[in-house]
Design an enzyme around this catalytic site. Structure first.
Site, mmCIF file in Angstrom:
data_model
loop_
_atom_site.group_PDB
_atom_site.id
_atom_site.type_symbol
_atom_site.label_atom_id
_atom_site.label_comp_id
_atom_site.label_asym_id
_atom_site.label_seq_id
_atom_site.Cartn_x
_atom_site.Cartn_y
_atom_site.Cartn_z
ATOM 1 N N HIS A 1 0.836 -1.195 0.000
ATOM 2 C CA HIS A 1 0.000 0.000 0.000
ATOM 3 C C HIS A 1 0.872 1.246 0.000
ATOM 4 C CE1 HIS A 1 -3.712 -2.147 1.905
ATOM 5 N NE2 HIS A 1 -3.539 -2.427 0.634
ATOM 6 N N HIS B 1 -5.689 0.267 8.911
ATOM 7 C CA HIS B 1 -6.382 -0.893 9.485
ATOM 8 C C HIS B 1 -6.296 -0.817 11.008
ATOM 9 C CE1 HIS B 1 -5.276 -2.438 5.435
ATOM 10 N NE2 HIS B 1 -6.453 -3.041 5.518
ATOM 11 N N ALA C 1 -10.273 -7.078 0.295
ATOM 12 C CA ALA C 1 -10.083 -8.510 0.057
ATOM 13 C C ALA C 1 -10.757 -9.227 1.212
ATOM 14 C CB ALA C 1 -8.598 -8.840 0.020
ATOM 15 N N HIS D 1 -1.247 -14.864 3.678
ATOM 16 C CA HIS D 1 -1.409 -13.550 3.063
ATOM 17 C C HIS D 1 -0.995 -13.584 1.582
ATOM 18 C CE1 HIS D 1 -1.814 -9.259 2.870
ATOM 19 N NE2 HIS D 1 -0.539 -9.071 2.574
#
Ligand code: HPA
Length: 267
Positions: free
Chosen positions: A55, A77, A107, A241
């Site tokens: 990101h 987050h 996601a 992940h």
């Protein structure tokens, strides 16, 4: 808030965004495809730096299909240790900048076997399983009421536009309920079983706080999950992940085309 908005407006001049887009895992580079003004979070007063892998952490302003948009390339987050206030601050800022509609992407894991990795899911409703609420604390009456209604967070007309866009592009889609957890650990099979019984179709670690705050301050919300994996226990495979990122990347082109189609249809 005043200094945040003032700083952003100094960069964007008379560009007033109408639509906000939060770009989830794998979708970040969508913003790179358009001629734009980009402002890193760490330059914006009262924004914190987003650190999650993949990101970029910036606000990107661009015109797409004739619509003025502001995109969040990277989000905050709760599992990163940010407060709910930090996680949802950008939504309030985008509201102040002028957005009327917010498209939230993420996601998520597929909770029920008939929802499959690689599909996009329009969120019809959510279950807040984060154990907290972003509106806790003193209420700002100028933004919204103390006890806001949440009976239609995800706007039905926007879902319809999303569905029509997916059909037009022959993209596999689902509609369903998103359960939001704090993470960062993935769920246990027993927890996923519980979520399935509670009526959830997908599970993820974001979106719920932003959607609550957007709805609270009168922004119409469209939520789209990229189902990246079967949730824990749905199959025998352990979660990681890497799989999430790989599936998100595989679906990326479809997801981008869908966003463009949706933007072209919005009025
Ligand atoms: N669980 C929670 N969050 C997620 C998942 C999952 O299976 N996949 C992507 N984000």
């Amino acid at each position: 808030m005043e200094s945040t908005v003032k700083y952003i407006r100094k960069q964007t001049g008379n560009f007033v965004p109408e639509i906000g887009i939060i770009l989830g895992s794998g979708l970040g580079d969508f913003a790179d495809e358009f001629k734009s003004i980009a402002i890193p979070y760490n330059e914006i007063p009262n924004f914190e730096t987003s650190k999650v892998e993949g990101h970029k952490g910036r606000l990107v302003f661009a015109q797409i299909e004739g619509k003025n948009t502001v995109m969040m390339q990277g989000r905050y987050h709760f599992y990163e240790g940010y407060s709910m206030q930090t996680v949802t601050y950008p939504v309030k800022v985008m509201k102040k900048l002028g957005i009327k509609t917010l498209i939230i992407t993420n996601a998520a894991g597929a909770v029920s076997g008939d929802y499959k990795p690689g599909e996009l899911m329009f969120i019809t409703d959510h279950i807040n399983f984060m154990g907290t609420n972003p509106l806790i604390g003193k209420n700002d009456d100028k933004l919204g009421t103390r006890f806001p209604d949440m009976s239609e967070i995800y706007n039905k007309e926007l879902i319809e536009i999303g569905v029509k866009s997916a059909q037009k592009l022959s993209i596999d889609y689902q509609k369903g309920v998103y359960a939001g957890t704090t993470g960062p650990s993935y769920e246990t099979p027993a927890e996923i079983n519980m979520f399935r019984h509670l009526g959830a179709n997908a599970v993820g670690m974001s979106t719920v706080p932003e959607a609550i705050v957007a709805n609270y301050c009168g922004i119409k919300v469209l939520g789209i999950s990229c189902l990246t994996n079967y949730a824990s226990g749905v199959t025998d495979t352990p979660l990681n992940h890497q799989e999430v990122i790989e599936t998100a990347n595989r679906v990326k082109e479809n997801f981008k085309n869908l966003l463009v189609e949706i933007l072209s249809t919005l009025d």
